[in-house]
Scaffold this motif. Sequence first.
Motif, PDB file in Angstrom:
ATOM      1  N   GLU A 302     -37.030 -22.843 -16.486  1.00  8.04           N
ATOM      2  CA  GLU A 302     -37.503 -21.673 -15.747  1.00  8.04           C
ATOM      3  C   GLU A 302     -38.692 -21.058 -16.482  1.00  8.04           C
ATOM      4  OE1 GLU A 302     -35.920 -17.512 -13.747  1.00  8.04           O
ATOM      5  OE2 GLU A 302     -34.764 -18.424 -15.357  1.00  8.04           O
ATOM      6  N   SER A 306     -42.764 -19.520 -12.557  1.00  2.53           N
ATOM      7  CA  SER A 306     -41.796 -19.898 -11.517  1.00  2.53           C
ATOM      8  C   SER A 306     -40.856 -18.727 -11.221  1.00  2.53           C
ATOM      9  CB  SER A 306     -40.991 -21.136 -11.947  1.00  2.53           C
ATOM     10  OG  SER A 306     -40.105 -20.831 -13.014  1.00  2.53           O
ATOM     11  N   SER A 307     -40.477 -17.975 -12.259  1.00  6.46           N
ATOM     12  CA  SER A 307     -39.635 -16.807 -12.041  1.00  6.46           C
ATOM     13  C   SER A 307     -40.390 -15.739 -11.246  1.00  6.46           C
ATOM     14  CB  SER A 307     -39.179 -16.240 -13.383  1.00  6.46           C
ATOM     15  OG  SER A 307     -38.268 -15.178 -13.195  1.00  6.46           O
ATOM     16  N   ASP A 310     -40.332 -16.740  -7.556  1.00  5.73           N
ATOM     17  CA  ASP A 310     -39.041 -16.407  -6.940  1.00  5.73           C
ATOM     18  C   ASP A 310     -38.934 -14.904  -6.671  1.00  5.73           C
ATOM     19  OD1 ASP A 310     -38.382 -19.061  -7.138  1.00  5.73           O
ATOM     20  OD2 ASP A 310     -37.090 -18.828  -8.894  1.00  5.73           O
ATOM     21  N   GLN A 450     -35.619 -10.792 -11.392  1.00  2.00           N
ATOM     22  CA  GLN A 450     -35.430 -10.320 -10.024  1.00  2.00           C
ATOM     23  C   GLN A 450     -34.698  -8.977  -9.915  1.00  2.00           C
ATOM     24  OE1 GLN A 450     -34.965 -13.363 -11.121  1.00  2.00           O
ATOM     25  NE2 GLN A 450     -36.171 -14.785  -9.891  1.00  2.00           N
ATOM     26  N   LYS A 693     -32.993 -26.005  -6.018  1.00  2.00           N
ATOM     27  CA  LYS A 693     -33.251 -24.635  -5.577  1.00  2.00           C
ATOM     28  C   LYS A 693     -31.950 -23.851  -5.461  1.00  2.00           C
ATOM     29  CE  LYS A 693     -36.417 -21.948  -2.990  1.00  2.00           C
ATOM     30  NZ  LYS A 693     -37.825 -21.936  -2.681  1.00  2.00           N
ATOM     31  N   LEU A 697     -31.788 -18.176  -3.053  1.00  2.00           N
ATOM     32  CA  LEU A 697     -33.217 -18.168  -2.733  1.00  2.00           C
ATOM     33  C   LEU A 697     -33.498 -18.991  -1.474  1.00  2.00           C
ATOM     34  CD1 LEU A 697     -34.797 -18.460  -6.300  1.00  2.00           C
ATOM     35  CD2 LEU A 697     -34.613 -16.424  -4.859  1.00  2.00           C
ATOM     36  N   SER A 701     -35.306 -17.390   1.695  1.00  2.00           N
ATOM     37  CA  SER A 701     -36.546 -17.980   2.218  1.00  2.00           C
ATOM     38  C   SER A 701     -36.487 -18.215   3.723  1.00  2.00           C
ATOM     39  CB  SER A 701     -36.850 -19.294   1.490  1.00  2.00           C
ATOM     40  OG  SER A 701     -35.885 -20.280   1.823  1.00  2.00           O
TER      41      SER A 701
END
Length: 800
Positions: A302, A306-307, A310, A450, A693, A697, A701
């Motif tokens: 991670e 990439s974080s 997300d 997040q 994934k 998420l 999405s």
Amino acid sequence: MMNFCGLLTEKKEPVPLKSIDAQLEVRDHVATLVSTLTYENMEDKPLEAVFVFPLPGDAAVCHFSAQIGETHIVAEVKEKQQAQEEYDDALSSGQQAFLLEESEQSPDIFSLKVGRLPPGESASIRLEYVTELAVQADDGLRFCLPAVLNPRYQPQGSEGPSVQVTSVPASLVPYSLSFSAQVSSPRPISKIESSCSLEPLQYLNADQTKATVKLGGGHKFDRDIELLIYYKDAHQPSAVVEAGQASAKPGSLMGDPVVMVSLYPEFPQSVMSSRAACGEFVFLVDRSGSMVCSMNNSTPQETRISSTRDTLLLLLKSLPMGCYFNIYSFGSSFEHIFPKSVEYSEKTMKKALEKVEKMESNLGGTEILRPLKHIYSQACIPKHPRQLFVFTDGEVRNTKEVTDLVKKNADSHRCFSFGIGEGASSALINGMAKEGGGQAQFITGADRMQPKVMQSLRFALQPAVEDISVSWDLPKGVSATVLSPPITAIFQGQRSLIYAQLTGPSSEEADGSVTVKYSLAGHPSQNQLHFNLKPAEDSGLTVHRLAARTVIRSMESEERTRRRHQDEKMKKKVVELSIQSGVSSCFTAFIAVNKDSSQAVQGPLVRRNVPTVMANLGLAPQRARVSLRSRLNNSKAMSKRSFTRLGSRPDNWSLCMENSGSYRHEEPIDYNGAIGSWEDVSALSDDDEQPHKDPLLQLVSLQNASGSWMLDEALAAVLGKTKEEVEKAKPELARNKMWASILALIWLHGFKMDAKEEWELLAMKAASWIKAQNAPCVSECVEAGNKLLGCSMKKEALGL
């Protein structure tokens, strides 16, 4: 030949710093840290040791002293140029001298010089600072002892000399660190947590209002030391009155009593449950080279970028219909998805997400000033207050330029800032949020980005507090002069601090009160606190120093504004207050000269740079393809393996590597001319293995901008069913979107309650959409959905 036991610089020179002992004392929400640094000269020549290191950006450094043998020298605060000249003169005449000064670019970087340490001698340096602890979303108080100083990117043409830093990877730090903390509070201490290994918490009394904790053995130096302190009761408003310094002039800040007021406003539930359906949300994302690095060692796959991707997915899905938004990203250059902010809709959301999915850390350096200027140049949208979210690993040198720009535009927006990874500049992250009337968050260790970001979005969606005023009711003859900058933002449950100087005679038995009035969602509100004027015992001058630090920072900012007009008056005021209070500033320095030494230290002076810690910024496996090219004739490009091991950003830095595995960051050079510059840290190629994934998420999405879901195979797969199974279980009168949306809500509440902070806002949006359909079969759908998914959720629990 002398054996130096491995304590060597990158040039295989002995490192004179042997150990750091840090002792923390926390009283409620105020922390005092005393660090003792032990230096020893094991060479046959006198040494000058230079150590550049990070401190919290809002710390008030208030004591600096040295112990050499039986001699104890307490440093004085003097105007910086005068202090530097005294230091140089002392070294020239063979005297020992010590100099501590703050970086002109950023208040969270300090330089400590130990000058003319004789062969075989040792010296202990004592450094003390005080700071307030920030309140976290879960009511914890955060203390951070920065151990990591990442290289700071300096944009081309920015003013001021750069700070020269010598860094090594955590595994090669050549000195030891011990850390202990003693915590006391009027309320019981429930727990203390840390990203580092701690020994068990020890209570010092029966009511558990005093406790101590120590850093566990084997600290790896790969992270900052972070403590999260939790008290058993929620934070309560308080006021601490501190008597003035007996030797200081009455009427001065240090001579008069000072009060520190802490307020924790509570808003009515009716206001908190209402979410603004308006606003302009601007997201500014760091895409510099260092954002390719892992978030932490436990999940190396991670990366920071990439974080962030997300997190942007969650943010975009959680925005209310009818608002406006845009996304900027920056490195050496900057990009934006739309020429100007656009209305949030299914079409604009999808376009933004397509761009977000392709975001990589491939834009070079960390030039945040230009995109900020571009954002502020855009006209604000009437009735849509601007909310700016900034995501960065905070490695810039022009910190003050950035925070000054945010302050200049504070009336037109709120700024929420997020420091990603170890070593993010606290001065930058806290400074942007403070000047922009928002909130700062740090994502370190095993933290997930997040939940912290979504908590800030909840703050941003709260109605803005307006027309804030502070009034005092004090005994006759007593007046209060507020020392803090005006309060520009108030958030539910977050602390608002006020420092005030109390002037005039007062009885210790007398009481006073302070009232903060404001308008919330059009309704007048207020918070009032009554307090006794009797000074607190045993507080020393902590409150005075914190107040002086607050005034100094405000005046430094004002001085930078006036500098263009050649106005020296403000600088003179800063120097006067810094000397009077004994608190450092960017215009002063601590200087100590050993004048008791009977004879001069002979011999040529040798300089040794003590390395600081560089974060373990190894590239995540299979996350980057690196293109390296030598820009200089007759020089070999550094190997890909060398850069991976280095783990440091190459943006605008020359990187010299010796056999010892230590790295030296020299003066900035042109990024395009760097040896082995990372031309492109590109996305995964199509044939690279994609990481699995997260089902949450995946579900997020699939949500539409309106809050609904479509009934399709992708949704069924997340639910662990086939499309046929889902369609067969649908009540006859239910429409596909209605059924799909209720199933998504049941799944979230039934299987993802541990991540509720992340999906709560988008679930509220889904519930609002479902209720707006006025469908008669909601109860039937909930019952059928529970049966299909094996849950037992009540309709009310889903917000329906």
